[in-house]
Scaffold this active site. Structure first.
Site, PDB file in Angstrom:
ATOM      1  N   CYS A 129       0.840  -1.201   0.000  1.00  0.00           N
ATOM      2  CA  CYS A 129       0.000   0.000   0.000  1.00  0.00           C
ATOM      3  C   CYS A 129       0.877   1.255   0.000  1.00  0.00           C
ATOM      4  CB  CYS A 129      -0.931  -0.036   1.218  1.00  0.00           C
ATOM      5  SG  CYS A 129      -2.160   1.282   1.229  1.00  0.00           S
ATOM      6  N   CYS A 130       1.895   1.282   0.860  1.00  0.00           N
ATOM      7  CA  CYS A 130       2.809   2.431   0.877  1.00  0.00           C
ATOM      8  C   CYS A 130       3.556   2.555  -0.447  1.00  0.00           C
ATOM      9  CB  CYS A 130       3.821   2.282   2.013  1.00  0.00           C
ATOM     10  SG  CYS A 130       3.212   2.792   3.627  1.00  0.00           S
ATOM     11  N   CYS A 215      -1.322   8.501   7.312  1.00  0.00           N
ATOM     12  CA  CYS A 215      -2.646   8.145   6.811  1.00  0.00           C
ATOM     13  C   CYS A 215      -3.546   7.712   7.970  1.00  0.00           C
ATOM     14  CB  CYS A 215      -2.539   6.998   5.817  1.00  0.00           C
ATOM     15  SG  CYS A 215      -1.657   7.406   4.312  1.00  0.00           S
ATOM     16  N   CYS A 241       7.536   4.202   5.730  1.00  0.00           N
ATOM     17  CA  CYS A 241       6.728   3.887   4.551  1.00  0.00           C
ATOM     18  C   CYS A 241       7.596   3.356   3.409  1.00  0.00           C
ATOM     19  CB  CYS A 241       5.960   5.120   4.098  1.00  0.00           C
ATOM     20  SG  CYS A 241       7.015   6.491   3.624  1.00  0.00           S
TER      21      CYS A 241
HETATM   22  S1  SF4 Z   1       0.464   4.693   5.587  1.00  0.00           S
HETATM   23 FE1  SF4 Z   1      -1.024   5.148   3.949  1.00  0.00          FE
HETATM   24  S2  SF4 Z   1      -0.067   4.369   2.123  1.00  0.00           S
HETATM   25 FE2  SF4 Z   1       0.982   3.381   3.864  1.00  0.00          FE
HETATM   26  S3  SF4 Z   1      -0.134   1.464   4.314  1.00  0.00           S
HETATM   27 FE3  SF4 Z   1      -1.075   3.045   5.552  1.00  0.00          FE
HETATM   28  S4  SF4 Z   1      -2.771   3.788   4.302  1.00  0.00           S
HETATM   29 FE4  SF4 Z   1      -1.398   2.731   2.912  1.00  0.00          FE
END
Ligand code: SF4
Length: 261
Positions: A129-130, A215, A241
């Site tokens: 996701c990151c 996030c 991240c």
């Molecule tokens: S920080 Fe944001 S981009 Fe990273 S895993 Fe969590 S929701 Fe996804």
């Protein structure tokens, strides 16, 4: 004395990329954040990109940059999962300071991500996701202009053990650019002293137990006395991240970070 160092640095030709980086780093250790920023903006001109995640350190950087070069753009990664309070701070900063913002979108929309990888990817694969919402967009943006030579970030050594060894200037292997962290040597208290001294706006979540804000799904409030980034990816062996990786691309984990204490 410091001014002399700054002027010397400004006249240094780009031949130190990255051969003389260690020497430049040693000189930067003795400069104030404002002097480092001045060096970056004078030496690299428009070929330096300034990043912000709207944290407290970022607010300090924005204020300093606005004094050196009003109208400068900062870019931020729009993950579509930022807190409304973070977006409100962005708007307030744009009203308060002579700076502008560039929004860098994620690699795909949340709907596309859900379709390709399943719903709430951050729950079962936060690294991916990151990668999709932060790491790839950042690299794409930074490499989108071939003239770009450097980027500036608000990270500091005292934020977490994984950041304890960052340089004021480092070579960013991921992007092939200089990575400048003018506040690397500052402590959290200095950041807040600066914000209060200049009466700068900040994310109101900081007053509700969120020292570090990313996030929404991956950020929690923490109790007093915790480390600044303890509320990020709570319960997972993940502390970064992926943007701020070690030379060679080593993945930083909670257990690896603890080993650096
Ligand atoms: S920080 Fe944001 S981009 Fe990273 S895993 Fe969590 S929701 Fe996804």
């Amino acid at each position: 004395m410091n001014q002399q160092i700054a002027l010397d640095a400004v006249t240094t030709p780009p031949s130190w990329f990255p051969a003389n980086l260690a020497a430049l780093g040693r000189r930067f250790e003795r400069l104030s954040p404002l002097e480092v920023l001045r060096w970056a903006l004078v030496t690299c001109g428009d070929d330096v990109a300034l990043a912000t995640g709207f944290g407290a350190s970022g607010v300090v950087l924005m204020h300093m940059v606005s004094r050196i070069r009003p109208g400068t753009f900062f870019f931020y990664l729009q993950t579509d999962l930022l807190f409304p309070e973070t977006m409100a701070l962005r708007d307030r900063l744009a009203e308060t300071l002579p700076i502008q913002f560039t929004e860098v979108p994620a690699s795909l929309t949340l709907q596309q991500q859900s379709r390709h990888y399943g719903p709430e990817l951050w729950r079962h694969n936060p690294d991916l996701c990151c990668q999709l919402r932060k790491v790839e967009p950042l690299r794409r943006f930074l490499q989108s202009d071939s003239r770009r030579r450097a980027w500036v970030t608000g990270i500091r050594r005292d934020q977490s053990p994984t950041r304890a060894n960052i340089g004021v200037v480092d070579w960013d292997y991921a992007t092939g650019l200089l990575k400048i962290a003018p506040l690397a040597t500052w402590k959290q208290q200095q950041v807040w002293d600066y914000i209060r001294r200049h009466d700068l706006p900040y994310n109101r979540l900081h007053d509700q137990g969120y020292p570090s804000i990313g996030c929404m799904p991956c950020t929690q409030a923490i109790s007093a006395g915790g480390q600044e980034r303890d509320g990020r990816w709570v319960g997972r062996d993940k502390v970064e991240c992926g943007i701020h990786v070690q030379p060679g691309g080593q993945r930083l984990t909670r257990s690896l970070g603890m080993g650096h204490r």
